[in-house]
Write an enzyme that holds these catalytic residues in place. Structure first.
Site, PDB file in Angstrom:
ATOM      1  N   TYR A 202       0.834  -1.202   0.000  1.00  0.00           N
ATOM      2  CA  TYR A 202       0.000   0.000   0.000  1.00  0.00           C
ATOM      3  C   TYR A 202       0.864   1.246   0.000  1.00  0.00           C
ATOM      4  O   TYR A 202       2.073   1.189   0.225  1.00  0.00           O
ATOM      5  CB  TYR A 202      -0.979  -0.013   1.179  1.00  0.00           C
ATOM      6  CG  TYR A 202      -0.364   0.325   2.537  1.00  0.00           C
ATOM      7  CD1 TYR A 202       0.492  -0.568   3.182  1.00  0.00           C
ATOM      8  CD2 TYR A 202      -0.630   1.537   3.169  1.00  0.00           C
ATOM      9  CE1 TYR A 202       1.050  -0.265   4.413  1.00  0.00           C
ATOM     10  CE2 TYR A 202      -0.089   1.844   4.401  1.00  0.00           C
ATOM     11  CZ  TYR A 202       0.751   0.946   5.025  1.00  0.00           C
ATOM     12  OH  TYR A 202       1.308   1.261   6.240  1.00  0.00           O
TER      13      TYR A 202
ATOM     14  N   LYS B  20       6.478  -1.775   2.105  1.00  0.00           N
ATOM     15  CA  LYS B  20       5.249  -1.179   2.653  1.00  0.00           C
ATOM     16  C   LYS B  20       4.100  -2.171   2.455  1.00  0.00           C
ATOM     17  O   LYS B  20       3.218  -2.004   1.600  1.00  0.00           O
ATOM     18  CB  LYS B  20       4.953   0.186   2.011  1.00  0.00           C
ATOM     19  CG  LYS B  20       4.048   1.048   2.896  1.00  0.00           C
ATOM     20  CD  LYS B  20       4.101   2.492   2.513  1.00  0.00           C
ATOM     21  CE  LYS B  20       3.049   3.336   3.230  1.00  0.00           C
ATOM     22  NZ  LYS B  20       3.178   3.407   4.682  1.00  0.00           N
TER      23      LYS B  20
ATOM     24  N   GLU C 158      11.598   2.481  14.757  1.00  0.00           N
ATOM     25  CA  GLU C 158      10.616   3.492  14.328  1.00  0.00           C
ATOM     26  C   GLU C 158       9.342   3.353  15.147  1.00  0.00           C
ATOM     27  O   GLU C 158       9.246   2.485  16.024  1.00  0.00           O
ATOM     28  CB  GLU C 158      10.315   3.322  12.836  1.00  0.00           C
ATOM     29  CG  GLU C 158       9.710   1.965  12.495  1.00  0.00           C
ATOM     30  CD  GLU C 158       9.431   1.766  11.008  1.00  0.00           C
ATOM     31  OE1 GLU C 158       9.426   2.745  10.253  1.00  0.00           O
ATOM     32  OE2 GLU C 158       9.202   0.604  10.628  1.00  0.00           O
TER      33      GLU C 158
ATOM     34  N   LEU D 140      10.680   1.319   7.763  1.00  0.00           N
ATOM     35  CA  LEU D 140      10.120   1.769   6.493  1.00  0.00           C
ATOM     36  C   LEU D 140      10.728   3.141   6.224  1.00  0.00           C
ATOM     37  O   LEU D 140      10.647   4.030   7.081  1.00  0.00           O
ATOM     38  CB  LEU D 140       8.601   1.899   6.578  1.00  0.00           C
ATOM     39  CG  LEU D 140       8.013   2.425   5.265  1.00  0.00           C
ATOM     40  CD1 LEU D 140       7.947   1.309   4.231  1.00  0.00           C
ATOM     41  CD2 LEU D 140       6.650   3.028   5.484  1.00  0.00           C
TER      42      LEU D 140
HETATM   43  N1  PDD Z   1       2.526   5.097   7.616  1.00  0.00           N
HETATM   44  N2  PDD Z   1       7.166   3.840   9.295  1.00  0.00           N
HETATM   45  C1  PDD Z   1       6.001   3.173   9.294  1.00  0.00           C
HETATM   46  C2  PDD Z   1       5.945   1.825   9.914  1.00  0.00           C
HETATM   47  C3  PDD Z   1       4.862   3.761   8.724  1.00  0.00           C
HETATM   48  O1  PDD Z   1       3.702   3.073   8.713  1.00  0.00           O
HETATM   49  C4  PDD Z   1       4.938   5.078   8.172  1.00  0.00           C
HETATM   50  C5  PDD Z   1       3.756   5.770   7.564  1.00  0.00           C
HETATM   51  C6  PDD Z   1       6.177   5.734   8.191  1.00  0.00           C
HETATM   52  C7  PDD Z   1       6.367   7.102   7.610  1.00  0.00           C
HETATM   53  O2  PDD Z   1       6.307   7.070   6.200  1.00  0.00           O
HETATM   54  P1  PDD Z   1       5.808   8.355   5.374  1.00  0.00           P
HETATM   55  O3  PDD Z   1       6.677   9.501   5.755  1.00  0.00           O
HETATM   56  O4  PDD Z   1       5.997   7.962   3.949  1.00  0.00           O
HETATM   57  O5  PDD Z   1       4.369   8.570   5.714  1.00  0.00           O
HETATM   58  C8  PDD Z   1       7.269   5.077   8.750  1.00  0.00           C
HETATM   59  C9  PDD Z   1       1.359   5.596   6.923  1.00  0.00           C
HETATM   60  C10 PDD Z   1       1.070   7.031   7.116  1.00  0.00           C
HETATM   61  C11 PDD Z   1       0.183   4.679   7.229  1.00  0.00           C
HETATM   62  O6  PDD Z   1       0.419   3.489   7.371  1.00  0.00           O
HETATM   63  O7  PDD Z   1      -0.949   5.161   7.315  1.00  0.00           O
END
Ligand code: PDD
Length: 321
Positions: A41, A166, A198, A222
């Site tokens: 996703y 992801k 994280e 991620l």
């Molecule tokens: N999640 N690490 C994890 C485990 C995450 O799920 C996310 C973001 C990030 C930050 O990634 P980004 O800067 O691209 O949003 C780091 C999204 C927002 C979600 O699962 O809804």
């Protein structure tokens, strides 16, 4: 199609070639996303600007989507222009029929699963991926939350070792988010072997003596689209940035902690477990990065607006000629 005034209740979504109200969208139970969590996703913010909407850092979101799909052997169903066009279609449908206002921040959620097949773990041959796109309003954290900062709890990272993908298999992250919720915390910050990884759905940053640190890009986190962005913004703000392993004790002694994600942008963490972070108030590095983030949004919006005007005047010229 039924018109619903609150887009958050029943947005119009794209599913396998069709635009339908979310309440009517269906996938077969043998979809491998449902059976195995076998899918990828993306979550990209869509910010309005004069005459349109920009998918912020969209090129980077699409590159990460392509990387993730490639890592699990799903063929990307669209190229960059195809994704752009599809998301524009979903946005337009929601503005026309589902009450999404042109001036509202929104979020694009994209999911691709391997498709539908008789249950069996290994990849089945010759199936079509399931493609789903949903656009909903985005409510960014408010000024009060930024001024106060958030409280996070800590926990051991017990997830798998492909966190760079992801994947929709998010049970490890779900359990962490639930742990945070049960402890009245905004987010759970995880450590693996005593080192920071994280949050359950965010990247984590540490500031010590004016230097910004983050765990290096690896299979243990991620790589957020904000990871590269914030790295760039530290340069713009003349803040030294270093990617390196961060020990739990270091994080607990940080001057500032910041979390970042598409839906939170950047937020200061002012309490970690039951201790204040630094002096317990959002710090100067957070303030500088938040301002730089907003400038980056405005710059992209301006560029998108100019590109759109360019296209419009080109087509006007074509009509006149
Ligand atoms: N999640 N690490 C994890 C485990 C995450 O799920 C996310 C973001 C990030 C930050 O990634 P980004 O800067 O691209 O949003 C780091 C999204 C927002 C979600 O699962 O809804």
């Amino acid at each position: 199609m039924t018109a619903v005034s609150d887009v958050s209740l029943d947005p119009i979504v794209y599913l396998n070639g069709e635009l339908v109200p979310l309440s009517e969208a269906r996938v077969p139970v043998l979809d491998r996303g449902f059976i195995f969590g076998d899918g990828i996703y993306e979550v990209a913010p869509l910010y309005p600007h004069a005459g349109g909407r920009t998918a912020f850092r969209f090129r980077h979101h699409l590159a990460r989507l392509a990387r993730s799909l490639d890592k699990i052997g799903i063929v990307n169903p669209f190229d960059a222009a195809g994704w752009r066009e599809l998301i524009d279609r979903v946005v337009a449908a929601n503005e026309a029929d589902a009450g999404l206002r042109a001036d509202q921040d929104a979020i694009a959620y994209v999911q691709i699963t391997r498709g539908v097949a008789k249950r069996g773990h290994a990849f089945p041959a010759g199936i079509q991926p399931t493609v789903f796109v949903m656009v909903t309003p985005l409510n960014l954290p408010g000024a009060a939350q930024r001024a106060q900062g958030v409280r996070c709890v800590t926990a051991e990272d017990r997830r798998w070792l492909n966190c760079d993908i992801k994947s929709v298999s998010l049970l490890g992250n779900v359990l962490m988010a639930q742990y945070a919720a049960e402890n009245d915390a905004f987010e759970a910050i995880q450590f693996r072997d005593g080192m920071l990884t994280e949050g359950s759905s965010s990247n984590v940053w540490m500031v010590k003596d004016g230097v910004m640190y983050a765990p290096p890009r690896s299979h243990k986190i991620l790589e957020g689209i904000r990871y590269g962005l914030i790295e760039e913004l530290t340069g713009e703000c003349a803040i030294r940035f270093e990617a390196r392993e961060i020990a739990e004790a270091e994080l607990r002694a940080a001057d500032e902690i910041i979390v970042s994600s598409a839906t939170k942008e950047v937020l200061p963490v002012t309490q970690l477990d039951d201790q204040p972070v630094g002096d317990g108030k959002p710090g100067a590095v957070f303030a500088a990065l938040y301002a730089a983030y907003q400038r980056a949004k405005a710059k992209e919006a301006q560029e998108a607006h100019e590109a759109q005007q360019g296209v419009e005047s080109e087509s006007r010229e074509r009509v006149i000629a």
